[in-house]
Design a protein around this motif. Structure first.
Motif, PDB file in Angstrom:
ATOM      1  N   THR A  39      -6.398  -1.726   2.596  1.00  0.00           N
ATOM      2  CA  THR A  39      -6.269  -0.348   3.082  1.00  0.00           C
ATOM      3  C   THR A  39      -4.859  -0.078   3.572  1.00  0.00           C
ATOM      4  O   THR A  39      -4.277   0.982   3.322  1.00  0.00           O
ATOM      5  CB  THR A  39      -7.268  -0.094   4.215  1.00  0.00           C
ATOM      6  OG1 THR A  39      -8.590  -0.381   3.749  1.00  0.00           O
ATOM      7  CG2 THR A  39      -7.209   1.354   4.679  1.00  0.00           C
ATOM      8  N   LEU A  40      -4.281  -1.044   4.278  1.00  0.00           N
ATOM      9  CA  LEU A  40      -2.919  -0.885   4.794  1.00  0.00           C
ATOM     10  C   LEU A  40      -1.909  -0.859   3.649  1.00  0.00           C
ATOM     11  O   LEU A  40      -0.952  -0.072   3.670  1.00  0.00           O
ATOM     12  CB  LEU A  40      -2.606  -2.030   5.754  1.00  0.00           C
ATOM     13  CG  LEU A  40      -1.343  -1.888   6.601  1.00  0.00           C
ATOM     14  CD1 LEU A  40      -1.422  -0.647   7.468  1.00  0.00           C
ATOM     15  CD2 LEU A  40      -1.138  -3.119   7.459  1.00  0.00           C
ATOM     16  N   ALA A  41      -2.102  -1.712   2.646  1.00  0.00           N
ATOM     17  CA  ALA A  41      -1.203  -1.709   1.494  1.00  0.00           C
ATOM     18  C   ALA A  41      -1.259  -0.374   0.757  1.00  0.00           C
ATOM     19  O   ALA A  41      -0.226   0.173   0.344  1.00  0.00           O
ATOM     20  CB  ALA A  41      -1.569  -2.853   0.549  1.00  0.00           C
ATOM     21  N   GLN A  42      -2.458   0.182   0.624  1.00  0.00           N
ATOM     22  CA  GLN A  42      -2.609   1.481  -0.029  1.00  0.00           C
ATOM     23  C   GLN A  42      -1.933   2.578   0.778  1.00  0.00           C
ATOM     24  O   GLN A  42      -1.281   3.477   0.226  1.00  0.00           O
ATOM     25  CB  GLN A  42      -4.098   1.794  -0.208  1.00  0.00           C
ATOM     26  CG  GLN A  42      -4.396   3.120  -0.892  1.00  0.00           C
ATOM     27  CD  GLN A  42      -3.968   3.128  -2.341  1.00  0.00           C
ATOM     28  OE1 GLN A  42      -4.039   2.116  -3.021  1.00  0.00           O
ATOM     29  NE2 GLN A  42      -3.507   4.261  -2.823  1.00  0.00           N
ATOM     30  N   TRP A  84       4.131  -0.865  -7.440  1.00  0.00           N
ATOM     31  CA  TRP A  84       4.798  -2.142  -7.146  1.00  0.00           C
ATOM     32  C   TRP A  84       4.689  -2.493  -5.665  1.00  0.00           C
ATOM     33  O   TRP A  84       4.469  -3.650  -5.311  1.00  0.00           O
ATOM     34  CB  TRP A  84       6.265  -2.059  -7.557  1.00  0.00           C
ATOM     35  CG  TRP A  84       6.475  -1.962  -9.038  1.00  0.00           C
ATOM     36  CD1 TRP A  84       5.571  -2.287 -10.018  1.00  0.00           C
ATOM     37  CD2 TRP A  84       7.643  -1.473  -9.711  1.00  0.00           C
ATOM     38  NE1 TRP A  84       6.101  -2.047 -11.266  1.00  0.00           N
ATOM     39  CE2 TRP A  84       7.380  -1.550 -11.116  1.00  0.00           C
ATOM     40  CE3 TRP A  84       8.871  -0.994  -9.289  1.00  0.00           C
ATOM     41  CZ2 TRP A  84       8.308  -1.151 -12.056  1.00  0.00           C
ATOM     42  CZ3 TRP A  84       9.811  -0.597 -10.237  1.00  0.00           C
ATOM     43  CH2 TRP A  84       9.528  -0.682 -11.616  1.00  0.00           C
ATOM     44  N   ALA A  85       4.850  -1.481  -4.814  1.00  0.00           N
ATOM     45  CA  ALA A  85       4.757  -1.734  -3.372  1.00  0.00           C
ATOM     46  C   ALA A  85       3.348  -2.179  -2.991  1.00  0.00           C
ATOM     47  O   ALA A  85       3.172  -3.105  -2.184  1.00  0.00           O
ATOM     48  CB  ALA A  85       5.150  -0.478  -2.597  1.00  0.00           C
ATOM     49  N   ARG A  86       2.328  -1.533  -3.578  1.00  0.00           N
ATOM     50  CA  ARG A  86       0.943  -1.900  -3.270  1.00  0.00           C
ATOM     51  C   ARG A  86       0.644  -3.322  -3.730  1.00  0.00           C
ATOM     52  O   ARG A  86       0.015  -4.103  -3.000  1.00  0.00           O
ATOM     53  CB  ARG A  86      -0.018  -0.907  -3.916  1.00  0.00           C
ATOM     54  CG  ARG A  86      -1.486  -1.173  -3.582  1.00  0.00           C
ATOM     55  CD  ARG A  86      -2.388  -0.079  -4.101  1.00  0.00           C
ATOM     56  NE  ARG A  86      -2.333   0.054  -5.542  1.00  0.00           N
ATOM     57  CZ  ARG A  86      -1.725   1.051  -6.188  1.00  0.00           C
ATOM     58  NH1 ARG A  86      -1.106   1.995  -5.510  1.00  0.00           N
ATOM     59  NH2 ARG A  86      -1.727   1.117  -7.497  1.00  0.00           N
ATOM     60  N   TRP A 102       8.361  11.914 -10.644  1.00  0.00           N
ATOM     61  CA  TRP A 102       6.913  11.666 -10.610  1.00  0.00           C
ATOM     62  C   TRP A 102       6.590  10.276 -11.166  1.00  0.00           C
ATOM     63  O   TRP A 102       5.799   9.527 -10.586  1.00  0.00           O
ATOM     64  CB  TRP A 102       6.200  12.744 -11.405  1.00  0.00           C
ATOM     65  CG  TRP A 102       4.714  12.612 -11.417  1.00  0.00           C
ATOM     66  CD1 TRP A 102       3.943  11.938 -12.317  1.00  0.00           C
ATOM     67  CD2 TRP A 102       3.809  13.145 -10.453  1.00  0.00           C
ATOM     68  NE1 TRP A 102       2.618  12.021 -11.997  1.00  0.00           N
ATOM     69  CE2 TRP A 102       2.496  12.758 -10.845  1.00  0.00           C
ATOM     70  CE3 TRP A 102       3.958  13.913  -9.320  1.00  0.00           C
ATOM     71  CZ2 TRP A 102       1.367  13.123 -10.131  1.00  0.00           C
ATOM     72  CZ3 TRP A 102       2.827  14.282  -8.598  1.00  0.00           C
ATOM     73  CH2 TRP A 102       1.559  13.878  -9.001  1.00  0.00           C
ATOM     74  N   LEU A 103       7.197   9.942 -12.308  1.00  0.00           N
ATOM     75  CA  LEU A 103       6.954   8.632 -12.893  1.00  0.00           C
ATOM     76  C   LEU A 103       7.500   7.513 -12.006  1.00  0.00           C
ATOM     77  O   LEU A 103       6.830   6.484 -11.809  1.00  0.00           O
ATOM     78  CB  LEU A 103       7.600   8.558 -14.275  1.00  0.00           C
ATOM     79  CG  LEU A 103       7.016   9.494 -15.346  1.00  0.00           C
ATOM     80  CD1 LEU A 103       7.822   9.404 -16.636  1.00  0.00           C
ATOM     81  CD2 LEU A 103       5.560   9.167 -15.608  1.00  0.00           C
ATOM     82  N   ALA A 104       8.697   7.712 -11.468  1.00  0.00           N
ATOM     83  CA  ALA A 104       9.293   6.675 -10.622  1.00  0.00           C
ATOM     84  C   ALA A 104       8.485   6.467  -9.342  1.00  0.00           C
ATOM     85  O   ALA A 104       8.280   5.326  -8.903  1.00  0.00           O
ATOM     86  CB  ALA A 104      10.732   7.049 -10.276  1.00  0.00           C
ATOM     87  N   SER A 105       8.025   7.558  -8.736  1.00  0.00           N
ATOM     88  CA  SER A 105       7.228   7.417  -7.510  1.00  0.00           C
ATOM     89  C   SER A 105       5.936   6.654  -7.770  1.00  0.00           C
ATOM     90  O   SER A 105       5.514   5.829  -6.949  1.00  0.00           O
ATOM     91  CB  SER A 105       6.922   8.799  -6.933  1.00  0.00           C
ATOM     92  OG  SER A 105       6.085   9.541  -7.812  1.00  0.00           O
ATOM     93  N   ARG A 143       5.372   6.758  -1.969  1.00  0.00           N
ATOM     94  CA  ARG A 143       5.312   7.696  -3.092  1.00  0.00           C
ATOM     95  C   ARG A 143       5.633   9.120  -2.652  1.00  0.00           C
ATOM     96  O   ARG A 143       6.448   9.813  -3.285  1.00  0.00           O
ATOM     97  CB  ARG A 143       3.926   7.642  -3.723  1.00  0.00           C
ATOM     98  CG  ARG A 143       3.791   8.582  -4.914  1.00  0.00           C
ATOM     99  CD  ARG A 143       2.416   8.526  -5.515  1.00  0.00           C
ATOM    100  NE  ARG A 143       2.335   9.365  -6.710  1.00  0.00           N
ATOM    101  CZ  ARG A 143       1.229   9.577  -7.409  1.00  0.00           C
ATOM    102  NH1 ARG A 143       0.095   8.982  -7.029  1.00  0.00           N
ATOM    103  NH2 ARG A 143       1.241  10.348  -8.472  1.00  0.00           N
ATOM    104  N   TYR A 144       5.017   9.574  -1.557  1.00  0.00           N
ATOM    105  CA  TYR A 144       5.249  10.945  -1.107  1.00  0.00           C
ATOM    106  C   TYR A 144       6.674  11.123  -0.592  1.00  0.00           C
ATOM    107  O   TYR A 144       7.259  12.212  -0.732  1.00  0.00           O
ATOM    108  CB  TYR A 144       4.235  11.320  -0.032  1.00  0.00           C
ATOM    109  CG  TYR A 144       2.824  11.422  -0.570  1.00  0.00           C
ATOM    110  CD1 TYR A 144       2.565  12.148  -1.724  1.00  0.00           C
ATOM    111  CD2 TYR A 144       1.767  10.786   0.064  1.00  0.00           C
ATOM    112  CE1 TYR A 144       1.281  12.237  -2.231  1.00  0.00           C
ATOM    113  CE2 TYR A 144       0.472  10.874  -0.436  1.00  0.00           C
ATOM    114  CZ  TYR A 144       0.237  11.598  -1.588  1.00  0.00           C
ATOM    115  OH  TYR A 144      -1.034  11.685  -2.091  1.00  0.00           O
TER     116      TYR A 144
END
Length: 274
Positions: free
Chosen positions: A63-66, A49-51, A40-43, A73-74
């Motif tokens: 919106t695309l970054a989110q 970081w990806a966003r 959970w923490l790593a995701s 994450r999922y």
């Protein structure tokens, strides 16, 4: 050995076996809880970081970054859950196969929705229009209020709210009236014996020069569009800022009409005086 003794022996054997199972699976339960917490923490961290990383890339919409960060994450959470199930002896290959079958069924059921998502991603990447720009297609027109993954919100010229599925805005010609800083417009008037061609061109250029919103580069020009035996059509071509194009067009059309009517009235008065 009587029945009571047999019952005691069987009960002790069951308790011993349960104790062994409890000790064995307690480590699995503790490991699963730790693995879930770490996953959970790593995701969350990797998604953040990806966003942030995608947000630094030019042309990638927020919106695309989110969206991509949520997908990452999922995906990590699903992988962690599969690993936890493997701690309890569950065949992960069967779980992955079941997840694949479920994903295929959901994809077929939500085919139209997925097409809107794919179109929304392409619109956010290629950016044929942005928030605040005025666009027109074969099916919809208006000012863009918001661009989402499923649909785009617009406000029409008469103030009506319109929600357009992204699929209807993709793979169709889009006219963007706000993308460039300036736009050209033309006003055509008909001359006659009262107002000659040269006089008409002079009046049109003077009207354009009097309005500061008319751009001087490119400079306004006039030309004869059509001509007949006793009349001709003279066109004024000018450029204005895209955000001011509508008001300038209306104001110049009014000014041209009033000026030419005034010139015809003066010509009639001079003819009567003569």
């Amino acid at each position: 050995m009587d029945e009571a003794s047999q019952f005691v022996i069987a009960t002790r054997a069951a308790l011993t076996q349960l104790s062994a199972l409890a000790v064995q699976y307690s480590f699995s339960v503790v490991g699963a809880i730790i693995l879930l917490c770490l996953g959970w923490l790593a995701s969350g961290m990797i998604s953040r970081w990806a966003r942030e990383g995608l947000g630094r890339i030019h042309g990638i919409d927020a919106t695309l970054a989110q969206f991509f960060s949520n997908v990452i994450r999922y995906a990590i959470l699903v992988l962690v859950i599969v690993m936890v199930l493997g701690q309890f002896g569950v065949q992960t290959a069967s779980v992955l196969a079941a997840l694949g079958a479920i994903g295929l069924a959901v994809g077929l059921a939500l085919q139209g929705t997925l097409q809107n998502i794919a179109a929304g991603i392409m619109l956010l990447v290629l950016r044929p229009f942005r928030v605040g720009e005025t666009i027109e297609t074969n099916n919809v027109s208006g000012t863009v209020v918001d661009v989402g993954l499923f649909a785009t919100e617009l406000k029409t010229a008469d103030g009506v709210y319109r929600l357009a599925p992204n699929q209807t805005l993709w793979n169709v010609p889009i006219t963007n009236y706000s993308r460039h800083d300036s736009r050209r417009n033309e006003i055509t008037v008909t001359t006659d014996s009262k107002i000659g061609i040269e006089k008409a061109q002079e009046l049109l250029l003077a009207i354009a020069a009097a309005d500061q919103r008319v751009l001087q580069s490119p400079a306004p020009t006039t030309y004869v569009a059509e001509f007949g035996d006793s009349s001709a059509k003279v066109t004024l071509r000018y450029w204005a800022r895209s955000r001011e194009w509508g008001p300038v067009r209306r104001d110049l059309a009014k000014a041209v009409k009033l000026q030419f009517d005034r010139q015809r009235t003066e010509a009639d008065a001079a003819k009567v005086a003569d």
